[in-house]
Design an enzyme around this catalytic site. Sequence first.
Site, PDB file in Angstrom:
ATOM      1  N   SER A  52       0.973  -1.194   0.175  1.00 34.02           N
ATOM      2  CA  SER A  52       0.023  -0.061   0.086  1.00 34.02           C
ATOM      3  C   SER A  52       0.880   1.274  -0.207  1.00 34.02           C
ATOM      4  CB  SER A  52      -1.006  -0.095   1.286  1.00 34.02           C
ATOM      5  OG  SER A  52      -1.276   1.178   1.205  1.00 34.02           O
ATOM      6  N   SER A  54       0.167   3.915   1.231  1.00 40.77           N
ATOM      7  CA  SER A  54      -0.138   4.820   2.524  1.00 40.77           C
ATOM      8  C   SER A  54       0.644   4.142   3.474  1.00 40.77           C
ATOM      9  CB  SER A  54      -1.776   4.776   2.790  1.00 40.77           C
ATOM     10  OG  SER A  54      -2.593   5.094   1.817  1.00 40.77           O
ATOM     11  N   ASP A  84     -16.192   1.184   0.694  1.00 38.20           N
ATOM     12  CA  ASP A  84     -17.115   0.041   1.064  1.00 38.20           C
ATOM     13  C   ASP A  84     -17.067  -1.177   0.453  1.00 38.20           C
ATOM     14  OD1 ASP A  84     -18.551   1.988   2.761  1.00 38.20           O
ATOM     15  OD2 ASP A  84     -19.483   2.877   1.125  1.00 38.20           O
ATOM     16  N   GLN A  87     -14.510  -3.534   1.942  1.00 36.02           N
ATOM     17  CA  GLN A  87     -14.739  -3.966   3.507  1.00 36.02           C
ATOM     18  C   GLN A  87     -15.133  -5.569   3.536  1.00 36.02           C
ATOM     19  OE1 GLN A  87     -17.234  -1.272   5.710  1.00 36.02           O
ATOM     20  NE2 GLN A  87     -15.917   0.606   4.825  1.00 36.02           N
ATOM     21  N   HIS A 109     -19.386   4.061   8.304  1.00 34.72           N
ATOM     22  CA  HIS A 109     -20.429   4.121   7.424  1.00 34.72           C
ATOM     23  C   HIS A 109     -21.146   2.748   7.375  1.00 34.72           C
ATOM     24  CE1 HIS A 109     -23.247   4.841   4.243  1.00 34.72           C
ATOM     25  NE2 HIS A 109     -22.566   4.181   3.179  1.00 34.72           N
ATOM     26  N   GLY A 135     -12.120  13.992   6.126  1.00 36.16           N
ATOM     27  CA  GLY A 135     -11.156  13.757   7.167  1.00 36.16           C
ATOM     28  C   GLY A 135     -10.137  14.694   7.450  1.00 36.16           C
ATOM     29  N   GLU A 228     -22.030  30.247 -15.809  1.00 38.53           N
ATOM     30  CA  GLU A 228     -23.421  30.452 -15.175  1.00 38.53           C
ATOM     31  C   GLU A 228     -23.732  29.084 -14.329  1.00 38.53           C
ATOM     32  OE1 GLU A 228     -24.308  33.221 -14.759  1.00 38.53           O
ATOM     33  OE2 GLU A 228     -23.088  34.263 -16.104  1.00 38.53           O
TER      34      GLU A 228
END
Length: 337
Positions: A52, A54, A84, A87, A109, A135, A228
């Site tokens: 990952s 992260s 979601d 999971q 959620h 977050g 617009e």
Amino acid sequence: MAVEMFYDDDADLSIIQGRKVAVIGYGSQGHAHSLSLRDSGVDVRIGLKEGSKSRAKAEEQGLTVGTPAEVSEWADVIMVLAPDTAQASIFTNDIEPNLKDGDALFFGHGLNIHFDLIKAPEFVTVGMVAPKGPGHLVRRQFVDGKGVPALIAIDQDPKGEGQALALSYAKGIGGTRAGVIKTTFKEETETDLFGEQAVLCGGTEELVKTGFEVMVEAGYAPEMAYFEVLHELKLIVDLMYEGGIARMNYSVSDTAEFGGYLSGPRVIDAGTKERMKAILADIQSGEFTRRLVANVENGNTELEGLRKANAEHPIEVTGKKLRDLMSWVDRPITETA
């Protein structure tokens, strides 16, 4: 019916401080939850799959990172903040085999619990803590000594401690500083999906695109139409966000206000309301969730097709050209790469 509200004095931070919390996912909410819990004196670890992107970010911020299975085995409170659609698989493969008596399984959620995509063992507390903000705002407010309002819900409570634990968790991320609303998984899930589909994402997007098409087909310059119907939308939404519809109408010109009263009901009429009710019915029945799951099982083919068609709409071409003129607009990576 009045909602039940909770604040700092209603929550005992020591409860979550006495637990070991695994946060699954390190996106917008995962980052905010984990850093704020850590700063509140909670023992936190992050669950991310091998490879990952992260992982390095979480480690740089001083957090301990393991695989979802590793941190689930270690923890006694597991907060699932992965997308979601991922999971159920994470739960089946990584979380469920490591659940122990007394563990709590929390979500940001309610979709997977409400529609039975995830079924936790009876000995596990199942709850939700859901800040009503992105977050980065949750984290910024926490650091500033403030908070973002949050929702809590308890779906399964074998030991009778679910609400106290959820409130303690919410306090750990700053939610009780602003106020926490008690809800249910059903209410949170169905209202959230309806808001996204009928108003915030689906409804607004189609209104903007259709307005653009009407103006261009009538011979007006695409650039004028874009300004617009899309660019100025932020001005209106910001006014509504700050003070409701009344504040918006007070702030715009009398011409705009009067024209809005006359023409708004011609665009959004009784037929629109009936179609919105049908959208809500599809959500309540689980039809939307079944289609969402089928899309994932088929390799996201339906979603990718819809994305492609949307990206090719003429308003996107016009918008990219005009945003090149706006130095104050934060450009997405896809437009600056």
